[in-house]
Design an enzyme around this catalytic site. Sequence first.
Site: not given
Ligand code: AMP
Length: 121
Positions: A33-34, A91, A99-100, A104, A106
């Site tokens: 994770d970034i 999530n 968010e994404v 995925h 975590h």
């Molecule tokens: P979620 O809220 O579960 O969708 O979490 C998305 C996760 O993706 C967050 O913990 C971010 O820090 C992580 N994230 C976003 N962009 C990147 C990236 N380019 N590389 C790695 N992790 C990322």
Amino acid sequence: MSYDDHNIFAKILRGEIPSQTVKETEHTLAFKDIAPQAPHHVLVIPKGAYVTADDFAANASEAEIVDFWRTFGDIVAELGVAADGYRIISNAGRDGLQEVPHYHLHILAGRSMGPMLLKTD
Ligand code: AMP
């Protein structure tokens, strides 16, 4: 549930933006994770286009599902965190504050994770 292939994990899968790979298999990619929220913070994603855990459960092939969970288990073993413990989070959607929009998991480990949820109201 429609999949938006402009999301950042789709771009990572296509090699359009970099990531720190932890493990890659036929159907699964895991990377750091970034913005890590624990000493170990790994994201495990299927290579297929699935939005959420329920989308993956309903629509992925058995090969993809087995590969995903075996890869998860291998990462936990390789991190050496099984004895002390870890937390996995996925999530989904609006209420899950996803968010994404690419499924995925975590994996968080390396410190006590505290209470499962903070009450926000
Ligand atoms: P979620 O809220 O579960 O969708 O979490 C998305 C996760 O993706 C967050 O913990 C971010 O820090 C992580 N994230 C976003 N962009 C990147 C990236 N380019 N590389 C790695 N992790 C990322």
